[in-house]
Design a protein around this motif. Structure first.
Motif, PDB file in Angstrom:
ATOM      1  N   ASN A  26       0.798  -1.139  -0.012  1.00 28.97           N
ATOM      2  CA  ASN A  26       0.046  -0.098  -0.030  1.00 28.97           C
ATOM      3  C   ASN A  26       0.966   1.430   0.053  1.00 28.97           C
ATOM      4  N   THR A  30       1.113   4.552  -2.813  1.00 28.73           N
ATOM      5  CA  THR A  30       0.958   5.766  -2.627  1.00 28.73           C
ATOM      6  C   THR A  30       2.450   6.526  -3.008  1.00 28.73           C
ATOM      7  N   THR A  75      -6.050   2.692  -4.032  1.00 28.15           N
ATOM      8  CA  THR A  75      -4.814   3.374  -4.235  1.00 28.15           C
ATOM      9  C   THR A  75      -4.117   2.819  -5.635  1.00 28.15           C
TER      10      THR A  75
END
Length: 240
Positions: A26, A30, A75
């Motif tokens: 994750n 980002t 995301t």
């Protein structure tokens, strides 16, 4: 795990987690979106590549087990959104296998250049997961009706197959990959070119992409609530 260097005024973003085939956590997703946004404002263009045997194995399923699939999918969506919001060319230098969300991410790029080691693999259907990155819109835009079979069959494609289908625009020797990708950006952004204008005209319209994001988020909710997603990820991480 995300490295950015400059090469002839082009930002080269490298996914650097080779021991995990550059699987994307994750935090890495980002960081990738942020790097594209940052360097899209200052560089002549952007090249994205991987290290080792893979471009990227896509979502890190070991991290994702037990987490919200919707959050994971969103995301990925923002990675695609970041590319399409830039005013400079973005080129994928596909050094190895591109899987799942990583393969889908390259579909919004302005060019995809690969080596003989490159490949594409969409495993989601047989893992009980749903596709993302607006690939429900972008994949048919590139390959037409063949998109359905690629997804439903959980197809793994060689570099030659991907090139023949138009997923890869060009195949080059491994040692020439970054040079070719950077040269593509520099050619498109030579003094006097109207590249930013044509990117705005010819890239997939953001409103269509956002509509696809919404449908894919709803699909993620469906497979998550049905139990398919967590069961599939558990099978993957516990396989022998």
């Amino acid at each position: 795990m995300i490295h950015v260097t400059e090469r002839d005024e082009v930002a080269v973003i490298t996914i650097a987690r080779p021991e995990k085939l550059n699987a994307l956590t994750n935090a890495m997703r980002t960081d990738l979106a942020a790097a594209v946004r940052e360097h899209g404002k200052s560089a002549r263009g952007i090249v994205v590549t991987g290290t080792g045997r893979a471009f990227s194995a896509g979502e890190d399923l070991y991290e994702a087990v037990g987490k919200s699939l919707v959050t994971e999918v969103e995301t990925f969506h923002d990675m695609t959104r970041a590319v399409l919001e830039t005013r400079v060319p973005v080129v994928a230098a596909v050094n190895g296998l591109a899987v799942g969300g990583a393969a889908e991410w390259t579909l919004c790029f302005d060019s995809r250049i690969g080596t003989e080691a490159a490949g594409y693999f969409w495993p989601e259907n047989h893992l009980g997961l749903s596709i993302s990155n607006a690939s429900s819109y972008l994949l048919p835009r590139l390959v037409g009706a063949r998109a359905l079979r690629l997804v439903l069959d959980s197809t793994r494609m060689t570099a030659e197959q991907a090139h023949a289908m138009g997923l890869l625009d060009e195949l080059v020797a491994a040692e020439a990959l970054l040079d070719a990708a950077v040269a593509r950006v520099r050619h498109w952004t030579a003094p006097g070119t109207a590249t930013a204008t044509h990117l705005a005209l010819l890239r997939p319209p953001l409103e269509e992409v956002e509509r696809a994001f919404g449908a894919e988020t709803a699909a993620a909710v469906e497979v998550e609530e049905s139990g398919l997603a967590q069961a599939g990820m558990s099978r993957f991480v516990n396989r022998t």
